[in-house]
Motif scaffolding. Structure first.
Motif, PDB file in Angstrom:
ATOM      1  N   GLN A  77       0.826  -1.204   0.000  1.00  0.00           N
ATOM      2  CA  GLN A  77       0.000   0.000   0.000  1.00  0.00           C
ATOM      3  C   GLN A  77       0.865   1.261   0.000  1.00  0.00           C
ATOM      4  O   GLN A  77       0.663   2.188   0.783  1.00  0.00           O
ATOM      5  CB  GLN A  77      -0.975  -0.021   1.165  1.00  0.00           C
ATOM      6  N   VAL A  78       1.834   1.257  -0.920  1.00  0.00           N
ATOM      7  CA  VAL A  78       2.713   2.403  -1.139  1.00  0.00           C
ATOM      8  C   VAL A  78       2.800   2.641  -2.643  1.00  0.00           C
ATOM      9  O   VAL A  78       2.320   1.849  -3.442  1.00  0.00           O
ATOM     10  CB  VAL A  78       4.132   2.168  -0.550  1.00  0.00           C
ATOM     11  N   SER A  79       3.453   3.716  -3.033  1.00  0.00           N
ATOM     12  CA  SER A  79       3.622   4.008  -4.455  1.00  0.00           C
ATOM     13  C   SER A  79       4.779   3.190  -5.038  1.00  0.00           C
ATOM     14  O   SER A  79       5.627   2.672  -4.306  1.00  0.00           O
ATOM     15  CB  SER A  79       3.911   5.498  -4.654  1.00  0.00           C
ATOM     16  N   THR A  80       4.809   3.102  -6.361  1.00  0.00           N
ATOM     17  CA  THR A  80       5.930   2.417  -7.007  1.00  0.00           C
ATOM     18  C   THR A  80       7.228   3.191  -6.779  1.00  0.00           C
ATOM     19  O   THR A  80       8.304   2.590  -6.726  1.00  0.00           O
ATOM     20  CB  THR A  80       5.684   2.234  -8.514  1.00  0.00           C
ATOM     21  N   LYS A  81       7.139   4.499  -6.619  1.00  0.00           N
ATOM     22  CA  LYS A  81       8.335   5.298  -6.297  1.00  0.00           C
ATOM     23  C   LYS A  81       8.902   4.894  -4.938  1.00  0.00           C
ATOM     24  O   LYS A  81      10.116   4.845  -4.752  1.00  0.00           O
ATOM     25  CB  LYS A  81       8.023   6.799  -6.305  1.00  0.00           C
ATOM     26  N   THR A  82       8.025   4.596  -3.985  1.00  0.00           N
ATOM     27  CA  THR A  82       8.488   4.134  -2.667  1.00  0.00           C
ATOM     28  C   THR A  82       9.162   2.781  -2.804  1.00  0.00           C
ATOM     29  O   THR A  82      10.206   2.539  -2.192  1.00  0.00           O
ATOM     30  CB  THR A  82       7.307   4.065  -1.677  1.00  0.00           C
ATOM     31  N   ILE A  83       8.612   1.895  -3.623  1.00  0.00           N
ATOM     32  CA  ILE A  83       9.237   0.596  -3.867  1.00  0.00           C
ATOM     33  C   ILE A  83      10.625   0.808  -4.465  1.00  0.00           C
ATOM     34  O   ILE A  83      11.605   0.165  -4.050  1.00  0.00           O
ATOM     35  CB  ILE A  83       8.362  -0.281  -4.790  1.00  0.00           C
ATOM     36  N   GLU A  84      10.747   1.703  -5.428  1.00  0.00           N
ATOM     37  CA  GLU A  84      12.046   2.000  -6.030  1.00  0.00           C
ATOM     38  C   GLU A  84      13.035   2.484  -4.975  1.00  0.00           C
ATOM     39  O   GLU A  84      14.208   2.097  -4.984  1.00  0.00           O
ATOM     40  CB  GLU A  84      11.896   3.042  -7.134  1.00  0.00           C
ATOM     41  N   GLN A  85      12.579   3.319  -4.048  1.00  0.00           N
ATOM     42  CA  GLN A  85      13.449   3.818  -2.988  1.00  0.00           C
ATOM     43  C   GLN A  85      13.848   2.687  -2.038  1.00  0.00           C
ATOM     44  O   GLN A  85      15.000   2.610  -1.615  1.00  0.00           O
ATOM     45  CB  GLN A  85      12.773   4.946  -2.209  1.00  0.00           C
ATOM     46  N   PHE A  86      12.909   1.795  -1.715  1.00  0.00           N
ATOM     47  CA  PHE A  86      13.221   0.635  -0.866  1.00  0.00           C
ATOM     48  C   PHE A  86      14.302  -0.229  -1.520  1.00  0.00           C
ATOM     49  O   PHE A  86      15.204  -0.725  -0.843  1.00  0.00           O
ATOM     50  CB  PHE A  86      11.976  -0.215  -0.610  1.00  0.00           C
ATOM     51  N   VAL A  87      14.214  -0.417  -2.828  1.00  0.00           N
ATOM     52  CA  VAL A  87      15.224  -1.203  -3.553  1.00  0.00           C
ATOM     53  C   VAL A  87      16.565  -0.477  -3.508  1.00  0.00           C
ATOM     54  O   VAL A  87      17.601  -1.074  -3.199  1.00  0.00           O
ATOM     55  CB  VAL A  87      14.776  -1.474  -5.005  1.00  0.00           C
ATOM     56  N   LYS A  88      16.538   0.813  -3.781  1.00  0.00           N
ATOM     57  CA  LYS A  88      17.772   1.612  -3.770  1.00  0.00           C
ATOM     58  C   LYS A  88      18.440   1.580  -2.400  1.00  0.00           C
ATOM     59  O   LYS A  88      19.667   1.496  -2.297  1.00  0.00           O
ATOM     60  CB  LYS A  88      17.446   3.054  -4.164  1.00  0.00           C
TER      61      LYS A  88
END
Length: 80
Positions: free
Chosen positions: A16-27
């Motif tokens: 329940q987050v944005s795909t941008k947040t997922i990208e930041q989690f990966v980074k």
């Protein structure tokens, strides 16, 4: 697609987050990701399902785990 990996969109929906947040989690190294390809050979990012479930538990405590259908990996789970 191997069922231990989900798409970036699926991970975002499950957490329940944005795909941008997922990208930041990966980074930041909070989620493990690898490159993949969709059915149409489009490049996509795949996120390890165990990492998604671990992050979900950290955020939601004892909430029930989300389950994605194995036969339709590109389909997001239905919202209640």
């Amino acid at each position: 697609m191997n069922d231990t990996w989900v798409t970036k969109d699926q991970a975002a929906e499950l957490l329940q987050v944005s795909t941008k947040t997922i990208e930041q989690f990966v980074k930041d190294g909070r989620l493990h990701a690898r490159p993949g390809r969709s059915e149409h050979t489009v490049r996509i990012v795949l996120i390890h399902r165990d990492d998604v479930e671990r992050r979900r538990r950290e955020r939601n405590g004892n909430a029930e785990p989300s389950v994605l259908p194995l036969d339709a990996p590109e389909t997001l789970p239905a919202l209640p």
